[in-house]
Design a protein around this motif. Structure first.
Motif, PDB file in Angstrom:
ATOM      1  N   GLU A 159       0.816  -1.220   0.000  1.00 29.38           N
ATOM      2  CA  GLU A 159       0.000   0.000   0.000  1.00 29.38           C
ATOM      3  C   GLU A 159       0.850   1.271   0.000  1.00 29.38           C
ATOM      4  O   GLU A 159       0.314   2.380  -0.052  1.00 29.38           O
ATOM      5  N   VAL A 160       2.163   1.121   0.087  1.00 29.77           N
ATOM      6  CA  VAL A 160       3.059   2.287   0.071  1.00 29.77           C
ATOM      7  C   VAL A 160       3.925   2.195  -1.181  1.00 29.77           C
ATOM      8  O   VAL A 160       4.840   1.368  -1.268  1.00 29.77           O
ATOM      9  N   GLU A 161       3.651   3.049  -2.149  1.00 31.42           N
ATOM     10  CA  GLU A 161       4.366   3.013  -3.424  1.00 31.42           C
ATOM     11  C   GLU A 161       5.770   3.590  -3.312  1.00 31.42           C
ATOM     12  O   GLU A 161       6.078   4.352  -2.389  1.00 31.42           O
ATOM     13  N   LEU A 162       6.600   3.232  -4.287  1.00 30.33           N
ATOM     14  CA  LEU A 162       7.939   3.797  -4.394  1.00 30.33           C
ATOM     15  C   LEU A 162       8.098   4.391  -5.780  1.00 30.33           C
ATOM     16  O   LEU A 162       8.032   3.673  -6.780  1.00 30.33           O
ATOM     17  N   SER A 163       8.307   5.705  -5.851  1.00 29.76           N
ATOM     18  CA  SER A 163       8.546   6.372  -7.128  1.00 29.76           C
ATOM     19  C   SER A 163      10.035   6.621  -7.249  1.00 29.76           C
ATOM     20  O   SER A 163      10.591   7.520  -6.619  1.00 29.76           O
ATOM     21  N   MET A 164      10.692   5.773  -8.026  1.00 25.31           N
ATOM     22  CA  MET A 164      12.140   5.909  -8.229  1.00 25.31           C
ATOM     23  C   MET A 164      12.491   5.268  -9.560  1.00 25.31           C
ATOM     24  O   MET A 164      11.902   4.277  -9.967  1.00 25.31           O
ATOM     25  N   GLY A 165      13.455   5.885 -10.244  1.00 28.52           N
ATOM     26  CA  GLY A 165      13.862   5.399 -11.553  1.00 28.52           C
ATOM     27  C   GLY A 165      13.439   6.324 -12.671  1.00 28.52           C
ATOM     28  O   GLY A 165      12.277   6.743 -12.735  1.00 28.52           O
ATOM     29  N   MET A 166      14.411   6.652 -13.541  1.00 26.39           N
ATOM     30  CA  MET A 166      14.157   7.506 -14.701  1.00 26.39           C
ATOM     31  C   MET A 166      14.742   6.837 -15.942  1.00 26.39           C
ATOM     32  O   MET A 166      15.002   5.639 -15.951  1.00 26.39           O
ATOM     33  N   SER A 167      14.940   7.593 -16.996  1.00 28.49           N
ATOM     34  CA  SER A 167      15.321   7.005 -18.284  1.00 28.49           C
ATOM     35  C   SER A 167      16.567   6.130 -18.221  1.00 28.49           C
ATOM     36  O   SER A 167      16.650   5.111 -18.899  1.00 28.49           O
ATOM     37  N   THR A 168      17.556   6.498 -17.417  1.00 36.76           N
ATOM     38  CA  THR A 168      18.820   5.767 -17.395  1.00 36.76           C
ATOM     39  C   THR A 168      18.829   4.578 -16.443  1.00 36.76           C
ATOM     40  O   THR A 168      19.738   3.742 -16.503  1.00 36.76           O
ATOM     41  N   ASP A 169      17.842   4.474 -15.535  1.00 42.38           N
ATOM     42  CA  ASP A 169      17.924   3.424 -14.517  1.00 42.38           C
ATOM     43  C   ASP A 169      16.569   2.833 -14.122  1.00 42.38           C
ATOM     44  O   ASP A 169      16.456   2.197 -13.083  1.00 42.38           O
ATOM     45  N   PHE A 170      15.537   3.035 -14.950  1.00 42.20           N
ATOM     46  CA  PHE A 170      14.205   2.608 -14.528  1.00 42.20           C
ATOM     47  C   PHE A 170      14.065   1.095 -14.418  1.00 42.20           C
ATOM     48  O   PHE A 170      13.299   0.590 -13.575  1.00 42.20           O
ATOM     49  N   GLU A 171      14.814   0.348 -15.248  1.00 39.72           N
ATOM     50  CA  GLU A 171      14.711  -1.111 -15.173  1.00 39.72           C
ATOM     51  C   GLU A 171      15.267  -1.637 -13.850  1.00 39.72           C
ATOM     52  O   GLU A 171      14.654  -2.488 -13.184  1.00 39.72           O
ATOM     53  N   HIS A 172      16.425  -1.129 -13.466  1.00 45.40           N
ATOM     54  CA  HIS A 172      16.998  -1.526 -12.178  1.00 45.40           C
ATOM     55  C   HIS A 172      16.070  -1.119 -11.030  1.00 45.40           C
ATOM     56  O   HIS A 172      15.875  -1.886 -10.071  1.00 45.40           O
ATOM     57  N   ALA A 173      15.496   0.086 -11.130  1.00 43.99           N
ATOM     58  CA  ALA A 173      14.588   0.556 -10.085  1.00 43.99           C
ATOM     59  C   ALA A 173      13.404  -0.402  -9.912  1.00 43.99           C
ATOM     60  O   ALA A 173      13.013  -0.744  -8.797  1.00 43.99           O
ATOM     61  N   ILE A 174      12.833  -0.838 -11.025  1.00 46.16           N
ATOM     62  CA  ILE A 174      11.706  -1.771 -10.971  1.00 46.16           C
ATOM     63  C   ILE A 174      12.147  -3.107 -10.382  1.00 46.16           C
ATOM     64  O   ILE A 174      11.449  -3.704  -9.553  1.00 46.16           O
ATOM     65  N   GLU A 175      13.320  -3.569 -10.782  1.00 46.07           N
ATOM     66  CA  GLU A 175      13.818  -4.853 -10.302  1.00 46.07           C
ATOM     67  C   GLU A 175      13.977  -4.883  -8.789  1.00 46.07           C
ATOM     68  O   GLU A 175      13.797  -5.929  -8.159  1.00 46.07           O
ATOM     69  N   VAL A 176      14.311  -3.746  -8.198  1.00 43.53           N
ATOM     70  CA  VAL A 176      14.494  -3.723  -6.744  1.00 43.53           C
ATOM     71  C   VAL A 176      13.258  -3.228  -5.998  1.00 43.53           C
ATOM     72  O   VAL A 176      13.278  -3.143  -4.763  1.00 43.53           O
ATOM     73  N   GLY A 177      12.164  -2.885  -6.729  1.00 44.16           N
ATOM     74  CA  GLY A 177      10.926  -2.590  -6.016  1.00 44.16           C
ATOM     75  C   GLY A 177      10.158  -1.347  -6.397  1.00 44.16           C
ATOM     76  O   GLY A 177       9.107  -1.075  -5.821  1.00 44.16           O
ATOM     77  N   SER A 178      10.624  -0.570  -7.363  1.00 42.47           N
ATOM     78  CA  SER A 178       9.877   0.633  -7.739  1.00 42.47           C
ATOM     79  C   SER A 178       8.507   0.271  -8.300  1.00 42.47           C
ATOM     80  O   SER A 178       8.364  -0.697  -9.053  1.00 42.47           O
ATOM     81  N   THR A 179       7.514   1.063  -7.940  1.00 42.11           N
ATOM     82  CA  THR A 179       6.164   0.874  -8.477  1.00 42.11           C
ATOM     83  C   THR A 179       5.751   2.018  -9.390  1.00 42.11           C
ATOM     84  O   THR A 179       4.658   2.012  -9.951  1.00 42.11           O
ATOM     85  N   ASN A 180       6.655   3.010  -9.554  1.00 45.01           N
ATOM     86  CA  ASN A 180       6.322   4.200 -10.328  1.00 45.01           C
ATOM     87  C   ASN A 180       7.615   4.747 -10.926  1.00 45.01           C
ATOM     88  O   ASN A 180       8.497   5.190 -10.190  1.00 45.01           O
TER      89      ASN A 180
END
Length: 294
Positions: free
Chosen positions: A217-238
């Motif tokens: 229920e607590v989202e994580l907004s992290m990751g942009m054009s250069t690192d969004f795949e890694h961000a998603i892999e470690v838990g980003s939801t946005n």
């Protein structure tokens, strides 16, 4: 002719990013909440036509960094008529004197950059007044300065739990949706998981433990054009992706994007302004990264 070419380019780029988002989500450890990541297409400095084209391709969430640009774009007749279900995210630094202007934006979905209790109180009061008799709450995220850089906005990490508690208990017109960070630019992923992302993960755990909230229920907004795949892999939801969808940005007059200059030094340029070469190099590194299960 230009519109046809633009349409094809935006469509192909968006499809590619969506595929990469889905593939990264499939690589996430099972220990992480199974929350489908949301792609926010960052359209700053780009014309309404490009937003409409991405919308026609199925994209619904769009992000802007500057209040005035978001007001203009969200109120554009073409976007209003062509994009009835658009969801606008504000992802830039929000000054208190711009709160009322921002909250009047049509189809405002999420304010990702609340970085103090005072700003939360101002947003809460303004939303209560603007919504009138409506009971609809405004979704917000708390921005954390995970890298500790003076050039970055955001709350000091140690103040995360106290600030979230204040919002949940004192800001009745707001819905706390999660945590957001920009992080240090240029981190070498060959060194392991991005420490800024790991910091945000740990702060979410603290918030959930303290407020008895489920992780999903607590989202994580992290990751942009250069690192969004890694961000998603470690838990980003946005993830907030711009240049690899819409192309590199042009800033013919940067002052036009900062109509209310702050007396303080401006933050460093957004990582979204980096070259496509950097994005490609980072993507290659991410393909070989061993993902942490934290």
């Amino acid at each position: 002719m230009w519109k046809a070419a633009m349409s094809e380019e935006v469509g192909k780029a968006l499809q590619s990013v969506v595929e990469r988002v889905n593939q990264a989500a499939a690589r996430r450890p099972k220990s992480l909440p199974a929350v489908p990541p949301r792609l926010v297409a960052v359209s700053k400095t780009k014309p309404p036509d490009m937003v409409v084209e991405a919308y026609r391709q199925g994209q619904r969430n769009f992000g802007e960094n500057y209040v005035n640009e978001l007001v203009d774009k969200a109120s554009d007749p073409l976007i209003l008529s062509s994009c009835p279900d658009i969801k606008w995210h504000f992802i830039g630094h929000l000054q208190k004197n711009n709160v009322n202007k921002l909250l009047g934006v049509p189809n405002l979905f999420l304010v990702e950059t609340v970085d103090s209790m005072k700003l939360a109180d101002r947003v809460n009061t303004s939303w209560q007044r603007l919504r009138g008799s409506s009971t609809q709450r405004l979704k917000i995220m708390v921005q954390i300065n995970t890298s500790g850089e003076q050039s970055k906005h955001g709350l000091p990490p140690e103040e995360t739990v106290t600030t979230v508690k204040h919002i949940v208990s004192q800001c009745s017109a707001l819905t706390f949706s999660g945590l957001m960070t920009i992080g240090r630019y240029g981190y070498d992923l060959s060194l392991g998981p991005n420490p800024d992302f790991q910091m945000l993960l740990s702060r979410r755990q603290e918030v959930c433990d303290s407020l008895k909230l489920p992780l999903e229920e607590v989202e994580l907004s992290m990751g942009m054009s250069t690192d969004f795949e890694h961000a998603i892999e470690v838990g980003s939801t946005n993830v907030r992706v711009g240049s690899i969808i819409f192309g590199n940005r042009e800033y013919p007059n940067s002052a036009a994007n900062t109509p209310n200059p702050s007396p303080n030094p401006s933050p460093a340029p957004s990582p979204e302004k980096t070259s496509k070469t950097v994005s490609e190099e980072a993507a290659k590194k991410m393909q070989h990264l061993t993902v942490s299960g934290q």
